[in-house]
Design a protein around this motif. Structure first.
Motif, PDB file in Angstrom:
ATOM      1  N   ALA A  70       0.667  -1.031   0.101  1.00 39.97           N
ATOM      2  CA  ALA A  70      -0.074   0.074  -0.204  1.00 39.97           C
ATOM      3  C   ALA A  70       1.095   1.242   0.298  1.00 39.97           C
ATOM      4  CB  ALA A  70      -0.858   0.366   1.460  1.00 39.97           C
ATOM      5  N   ARG A  71       1.993   1.192   0.796  1.00 37.63           N
ATOM      6  CA  ARG A  71       2.475   2.143   0.880  1.00 37.63           C
ATOM      7  C   ARG A  71       3.278   2.778  -0.474  1.00 37.63           C
ATOM      8  NH1 ARG A  71       6.207   5.094   4.603  1.00 37.63           N
ATOM      9  NH2 ARG A  71       5.095   3.838   6.224  1.00 37.63           N
ATOM     10  N   ALA A  72       3.644   1.458  -1.157  1.00 39.15           N
ATOM     11  CA  ALA A  72       4.697   1.613  -3.099  1.00 39.15           C
ATOM     12  C   ALA A  72       3.815   2.053  -3.936  1.00 39.15           C
ATOM     13  CB  ALA A  72       5.359   0.850  -2.895  1.00 39.15           C
ATOM     14  N   ILE A  73       2.439   1.793  -3.623  1.00 42.80           N
ATOM     15  CA  ILE A  73       1.487   1.921  -4.905  1.00 42.80           C
ATOM     16  C   ILE A  73       1.036   3.591  -4.457  1.00 42.80           C
ATOM     17  CG2 ILE A  73      -0.719   1.542  -5.482  1.00 42.80           C
ATOM     18  CD1 ILE A  73      -0.181  -1.163  -5.389  1.00 42.80           C
ATOM     19  N   GLY A  74       0.674   3.810  -3.608  1.00 46.98           N
ATOM     20  CA  GLY A  74       0.728   5.148  -2.624  1.00 46.98           C
ATOM     21  C   GLY A  74       1.394   5.884  -3.069  1.00 46.98           C
ATOM     22  N   LEU A 114      -6.258  -4.845  -0.053  1.00 40.55           N
ATOM     23  CA  LEU A 114      -5.205  -3.614  -1.199  1.00 40.55           C
ATOM     24  C   LEU A 114      -5.586  -3.468  -1.447  1.00 40.55           C
ATOM     25  CD1 LEU A 114      -2.251  -2.863  -1.049  1.00 40.55           C
ATOM     26  CD2 LEU A 114      -2.016  -4.345  -3.361  1.00 40.55           C
ATOM     27  N   GLN A 115      -7.049  -3.509  -1.847  1.00 39.42           N
ATOM     28  CA  GLN A 115      -7.543  -1.876  -2.682  1.00 39.42           C
ATOM     29  C   GLN A 115      -8.603  -1.067  -1.255  1.00 39.42           C
ATOM     30  OE1 GLN A 115      -9.820  -3.441  -6.725  1.00 39.42           O
ATOM     31  NE2 GLN A 115      -9.397  -4.727  -5.815  1.00 39.42           N
ATOM     32  N   ASP A 116      -8.845  -2.233  -0.644  1.00 41.54           N
ATOM     33  CA  ASP A 116      -9.506  -1.398   0.396  1.00 41.54           C
ATOM     34  C   ASP A 116      -8.854  -0.608   1.658  1.00 41.54           C
ATOM     35  OD1 ASP A 116     -12.002  -2.705   0.165  1.00 41.54           O
ATOM     36  OD2 ASP A 116     -11.583  -4.454   1.730  1.00 41.54           O
ATOM     37  N   GLU A 117      -6.954  -0.803   2.129  1.00 39.30           N
ATOM     38  CA  GLU A 117      -6.406   0.111   2.613  1.00 39.30           C
ATOM     39  C   GLU A 117      -6.481   1.274   1.655  1.00 39.30           C
ATOM     40  OE1 GLU A 117      -4.165   0.848   5.245  1.00 39.30           O
ATOM     41  OE2 GLU A 117      -4.896  -0.803   5.109  1.00 39.30           O
ATOM     42  N   LEU A 118      -6.187   0.617   0.047  1.00 36.32           N
ATOM     43  CA  LEU A 118      -4.999   2.056  -0.383  1.00 36.32           C
ATOM     44  C   LEU A 118      -6.943   3.162  -0.516  1.00 36.32           C
ATOM     45  CD1 LEU A 118      -4.024   0.483  -3.178  1.00 36.32           C
ATOM     46  CD2 LEU A 118      -2.703   2.480  -1.644  1.00 36.32           C
ATOM     47  N   SER A 160       5.192  -7.067  -3.625  1.00 35.37           N
ATOM     48  CA  SER A 160       5.157  -7.239  -2.443  1.00 35.37           C
ATOM     49  C   SER A 160       5.640  -8.727  -1.353  1.00 35.37           C
ATOM     50  CB  SER A 160       4.023  -6.799  -1.277  1.00 35.37           C
ATOM     51  OG  SER A 160       4.699  -6.552   0.167  1.00 35.37           O
ATOM     52  N   ASP A 161       7.467  -8.785  -1.012  1.00 34.37           N
ATOM     53  CA  ASP A 161       7.205 -10.056  -0.514  1.00 34.37           C
ATOM     54  C   ASP A 161       8.441  -9.806   1.001  1.00 34.37           C
ATOM     55  OD1 ASP A 161       7.669 -12.626  -0.454  1.00 34.37           O
ATOM     56  OD2 ASP A 161       8.541 -12.578  -2.710  1.00 34.37           O
ATOM     57  N   ALA A 194       7.531  -2.736  -4.471  1.00 36.89           N
ATOM     58  CA  ALA A 194       7.639  -1.443  -5.207  1.00 36.89           C
ATOM     59  C   ALA A 194       6.801  -1.590  -6.322  1.00 36.89           C
ATOM     60  CB  ALA A 194       8.769  -2.238  -5.978  1.00 36.89           C
ATOM     61  N   ALA A 195       7.000  -0.711  -6.649  1.00 34.54           N
ATOM     62  CA  ALA A 195       5.456  -0.517  -8.196  1.00 34.54           C
ATOM     63  C   ALA A 195       5.789   0.682  -8.607  1.00 34.54           C
ATOM     64  CB  ALA A 195       4.355   0.255  -6.945  1.00 34.54           C
TER      65      ALA A 195
END
Length: 345
Positions: A70-74, A114-118, A160-161, A194-195
């Motif tokens: 979520a942090r990387a995509i954000g 993940l979508q919910d978190e974002l 994410s891993d 990463a994103a």
């Protein structure tokens, strides 16, 4: 025939040396690592070294993967609204389904969480890719197909891993892949996310990082086999990526590889490039970001691309044409050719 060029227009990154892309890339450029004793021990009872992402809460397992992603995509989608995301597919790279210690039991549920978190919903063609190191190349190839088919004008690829899990470390130690008190020919485990935002190539007044070619193959003499290594699979993947890019190896200025420790990957990389190299060069740099962030599994390919983009933007790359290649323990191999188009180029 050349493939459709794909531009990496934005990046996001979370690693053990930085909680965003600028910090991570600066640390990697400066050869700074964050290798520390973990809470795990090897078979002799000695502490295992690792590279942990220092988030604000001590999350573990699936929750930490979720928060890192979520942090990387954000970061990558900063400023995007709901409408923009609904028209953008998300291709999420995770660990192989059969990897010991994998902390995501349900990929579809993880994508929904993940979508919910974002607080965002992505295009219906969003999907999860579970192919380890080569996931990045698979995702770029699929993203190019989506854009070529006019199903979307942009695609976000994320990963994410984490290898910092007891079962994963035990399996790697049993196969002599882990750096321990008994094995100096192994990797230091890490974690991260990463994103990348992918778009078609258009004329722009700024520099652009372009993926020109992607290649895939399978290596029979993989690290867990007993066959003699000739690097046939990686050689084939590199040749395919160069063919897609409509160029030969003479244009390449340096390469970035997914080596995280151990002799096998370096030997394979040397053999493969030696079989295609016909150009006299004074030097040919090889970068391997895992020296700073550890073995980060499915995240490594996107991290390599993010490092390359930062190097090109800040003018410390060793040239404008770069080879990246990736490999899984099971023999899957992938290669990508990238070019930096300077502003006005």
């Amino acid at each position: 025939m050349s493939a459709t060029p794909l531009v990496v227009s934005r990046v996001g990154m979370v690693t053990g040396v930085g909680l965003d892309a600028p910090a991570s890339c600066a640390a990697i450029r400066g050869a700074i690592d964050n290798f520390q004793q973990t809470s795990f021990r090897d078979r002799r009872g000695q502490w295992i070294m690792g590279c942990e992402v220092p988030l604000e809460y001590p999350w573990r397992g699936e929750k930490k993967l979720l928060m890192m992603a979520a942090r990387a995509i954000g970061e990558c989608l900063d400023g995007f609204d709901q409408a923009a995301c609904e028209s953008t597919p998300l291709l999420l790279c995770l660990a192989e389904a059969d990897r010991p210690g994998r902390s995501v039991p349900d990929d579809a549920r993880f994508l929904a969480a993940l979508q919910d978190e974002l607080g965002l919903s992505f295009h219906p063609q969003s999907a999860v890719i579970v192919q380890g190191h080569v996931s990045a190349a698979v995702a770029l190839h699929r993203g190019r197909q989506i854009i070529d088919a006019a199903a979307a004008t942009q695609v976000i690829v994320a990963a994410s891993d984490s290898l910092l899990a007891g079962a994963a470390l035990a399996d790697c130690e049993a196969r002599d892949r882990l750096l321990t008190s008994e094995n100096s020919d192994g990797f230091i485990p890490g974690e991260g996310a990463a994103a990348l935002l992918l778009e078609p190539l258009r004329a722009q007044p700024w520099g652009q990082l372009v993926c020109r070619g992607i290649g895939f193959a399978v290596e029979k003499a993989h690290i867990d086999s007993e066959e003699p290594l000739r690097a046939d699979g990686l050689t084939s993947a590199i040749k395919q990526s160069l063919q897609e890019a409509a160029c030969d190896e003479s244009i390449l200025d340096f390469k970035i590889i997914d080596a995280s420790g151990g002799q096998y990957v370096f030997k394979e990389a040397t053999l493969a490039f030696g079989r295609i190299d016909r150009t006299k060069r004074a030097e040919f740099d090889v970068w391997h970001p895992a020296d700073c962030i550890g073995e980060v599994g499915a995240t490594v390919g996107l991290a390599m691309i993010a490092v390359l983009k930062a190097a090109c933007e800040k003018a410390y790359a060793r040239g404008n044409n770069v080879l990246l290649h990736l490999g899984n323990d099971d023999g899957k191999r992938a290669s990508m050719v990238f070019s930096w188009l300077p502003a006005g180029g």
